[in-house]
Design a protein around this motif. Structure first.
Motif, PDB file in Angstrom:
ATOM      1  N   PRO A  29      -7.121   0.601  -0.817  1.00 48.65           N
ATOM      2  CA  PRO A  29      -7.375   1.823  -0.049  1.00 48.65           C
ATOM      3  C   PRO A  29      -6.777   2.960  -0.572  1.00 48.65           C
ATOM      4  O   PRO A  29      -7.067   4.182  -0.156  1.00 48.65           O
ATOM      5  CB  PRO A  29      -6.637   1.440   1.268  1.00 48.65           C
ATOM      6  CG  PRO A  29      -6.844  -0.208   1.489  1.00 48.65           C
ATOM      7  CD  PRO A  29      -6.867  -0.641  -0.188  1.00 48.65           C
ATOM      8  N   VAL A  30      -5.609   2.757  -1.541  1.00 51.61           N
ATOM      9  CA  VAL A  30      -5.269   4.018  -2.161  1.00 51.61           C
ATOM     10  C   VAL A  30      -6.048   4.571  -3.083  1.00 51.61           C
ATOM     11  O   VAL A  30      -6.277   5.908  -3.111  1.00 51.61           O
ATOM     12  CB  VAL A  30      -3.797   3.377  -2.998  1.00 51.61           C
ATOM     13  CG1 VAL A  30      -3.151   4.799  -3.500  1.00 51.61           C
ATOM     14  CG2 VAL A  30      -2.879   2.780  -1.793  1.00 51.61           C
ATOM     15  N   THR A  55       0.732  -1.050  -0.104  1.00 51.01           N
ATOM     16  CA  THR A  55      -0.088   0.056   0.020  1.00 51.01           C
ATOM     17  C   THR A  55       0.747   1.224  -0.003  1.00 51.01           C
ATOM     18  O   THR A  55       0.620   2.199  -0.756  1.00 51.01           O
ATOM     19  CB  THR A  55      -1.044   0.032   1.175  1.00 51.01           C
ATOM     20  OG1 THR A  55      -1.534  -1.305   1.331  1.00 51.01           O
ATOM     21  CG2 THR A  55      -1.917   1.083   1.145  1.00 51.01           C
ATOM     22  N   GLY A  79      -8.670   6.454  -1.302  1.00 55.16           N
ATOM     23  CA  GLY A  79      -8.047   7.605  -0.738  1.00 55.16           C
ATOM     24  C   GLY A  79      -8.059   8.785  -1.594  1.00 55.16           C
ATOM     25  O   GLY A  79      -8.295   9.969  -1.292  1.00 55.16           O
ATOM     26  N   TRP A 113     -10.170  12.309  -1.739  1.00 56.58           N
ATOM     27  CA  TRP A 113      -9.395  13.437  -1.820  1.00 56.58           C
ATOM     28  C   TRP A 113      -9.633  14.345  -2.856  1.00 56.58           C
ATOM     29  O   TRP A 113      -9.790  15.681  -2.722  1.00 56.58           O
ATOM     30  CB  TRP A 113      -7.775  13.204  -1.679  1.00 56.58           C
ATOM     31  CG  TRP A 113      -6.893  14.462  -2.082  1.00 56.58           C
ATOM     32  CD1 TRP A 113      -6.417  15.208  -2.870  1.00 56.58           C
ATOM     33  CD2 TRP A 113      -6.537  15.131  -0.513  1.00 56.58           C
ATOM     34  NE1 TRP A 113      -5.737  16.185  -2.377  1.00 56.58           N
ATOM     35  CE2 TRP A 113      -5.480  15.946  -1.000  1.00 56.58           C
ATOM     36  CE3 TRP A 113      -6.421  14.666   0.790  1.00 56.58           C
ATOM     37  CZ2 TRP A 113      -5.049  16.776   0.020  1.00 56.58           C
ATOM     38  CZ3 TRP A 113      -6.024  15.467   1.632  1.00 56.58           C
ATOM     39  CH2 TRP A 113      -5.107  16.419   1.256  1.00 56.58           C
ATOM     40  N   ALA A 158       0.972   4.333  -3.128  1.00 56.75           N
ATOM     41  CA  ALA A 158       0.865   5.556  -2.780  1.00 56.75           C
ATOM     42  C   ALA A 158       2.005   6.441  -2.994  1.00 56.75           C
ATOM     43  O   ALA A 158       1.781   7.406  -3.902  1.00 56.75           O
ATOM     44  CB  ALA A 158       0.302   5.708  -1.181  1.00 56.75           C
TER      45      ALA A 158
END
Length: 343
Positions: free
Chosen positions: A210-211, A126, A214, A218, A130
């Motif tokens: 999850p990246v 992860t 996110g 954002w 990212a």
């Protein structure tokens, strides 16, 4: 009288040392010598025990259809012919999916062993994704003169999907060679090893989700849910299984396949619309359908990014998947019995 026997010749001499002919000596010595050809070895006269053994009925004279004791496993070794190749391949699939929990456990154990002793463990994946998205997103948005608010979500999802594709292809080459000891030690369906590698890559993919979430949060990008998401996900899972199986067979037979696949993966990364959007091509977008990775990525990426998808993308994705499934199943049915000798 002395006798001597050699591998390729035999001679019999009398007490006076003169060589006598075989029929003459046969009469004088009073024993029989079986000499069919000059290269054969003569036999000594039979003893009483040997005569008793010869009087026993040969093993082949035993009844061939004698009843087998109940409860004892019977192994039938019959050569495969005709349609039996496909029947046994389908049975291998059925047994493999019947032990799907074992494949899931082995895949999770592989992830734990890979990151044993690490602090973050699998979440290093992860963090790596990212960092790569943050570095490449800003740079390529500037180079391509694109709005970073629309480009970064597109790039993030594309990189995560391609990471799953590239990881599956590279690890698929070692599906059977990596499980050689298990294949030689236990009688297990080959599809179970394929399921193990496929599930392992799905778990790696899940760590990168999850990246994507996110970045979408954002930049306030809300996915446009469509009914095509579920069939696209199912098609990805099926293609993942058969791609691992195909590359596993080729990798077991030809050890040059893993470096070839690694090189092709790098080339296709730049050819396939991963870093750049297909909308940047003003003409000739239809040629992208010849790339087998583009339709598969587009059917799962477009519903989330909100891009307009061509009407020919889904037929192309289904066509490439059908070719992959049919070719892989035929190859597996024909080569399944040889895999244990290749690894």
């Amino acid at each position: 009288m002395t006798r001597c026997f050699g591998p390729r010749w035999a001679c019999v001499a009398g007490y006076n040392g003169s060589i006598k002919s075989m029929p003459t000596l046969h009469k004088q010595a009073g024993f029989s010598i079986a000499l069919n050809t000059m290269n054969s070895t003569p036999t000594l006269p039979d003893t009483q025990e040997e005569r008793a053994v010869k009087k026993q009925p040969p093993l082949s004279a035993a009844p061939q259809h004698a009843p087998q004791p109940k409860g004892q496993p019977v192994l039938h070794l019959v050569p495969e012919r005709g349609f039996s190749y496909f029947v046994h391949a389908a049975q291998d699939f059925a047994r493999g999916f019947r032990h799907a929990r074992l494949g899931l456990t082995l895949a999770w154990l592989d992830i734990r062993l890979r990151y044993r002793g690490s602090i973050l463990g699998p979440f290093w994946l992860t963090a790596t994704t990212a960092i790569m998205v943050a570095a490449m997103g800003v740079l390529y948005a500037y180079l391509l003169n694109t709005d970073v608010h629309t480009y970064l979500p597109f790039l993030t999802l594309s990189l995560v999907l391609w990471g799953f594709v590239g990881g599956t292809m590279q690890e698929g080459c070692g599906t059977f060679t990596g499980a050689a000891r298990l294949i030689h030690a236990a009688r297990m369906p080959y599809s179970l090893h394929v399921l193990r590698v496929a599930v392992r890559n799905i778990l790696v993919f899940a760590h990168n989700v999850p990246v994507v979430a996110g970045v979408f949060l954002w930049f306030h990008v809300s996915p446009k849910w469509s009914w095509t998401v579920l069939p696209a996900t199912g098609l990805w899972l099926v293609d993942c299984f058969f791609a691992v199986l195909l590359l596993g067979i080729l990798g077991a037979r030809f050890r040059d396949v893993p470096p070839i696949v690694a090189s092709l993966t790098q080339v296709m990364f730049f050819v396939t619309p991963i870093l750049w959007s297909p909308q940047l091509m003003t003409t000739g977008q239809a040629w992208l359908l010849l790339d087998p990775f583009y339709p598969l990525i587009e059917i799962l990426r477009a519903p989330f990014t909100g891009d307009v998808m061509q009407t020919t993308v889904w037929p192309a994705a289904l066509g490439w998947s059908a070719v992959l499934i049919v070719a892989t199943f035929c190859l597996f049915a024909r080569m399944r019995t040889r895999l244990a000798y290749w690894v």
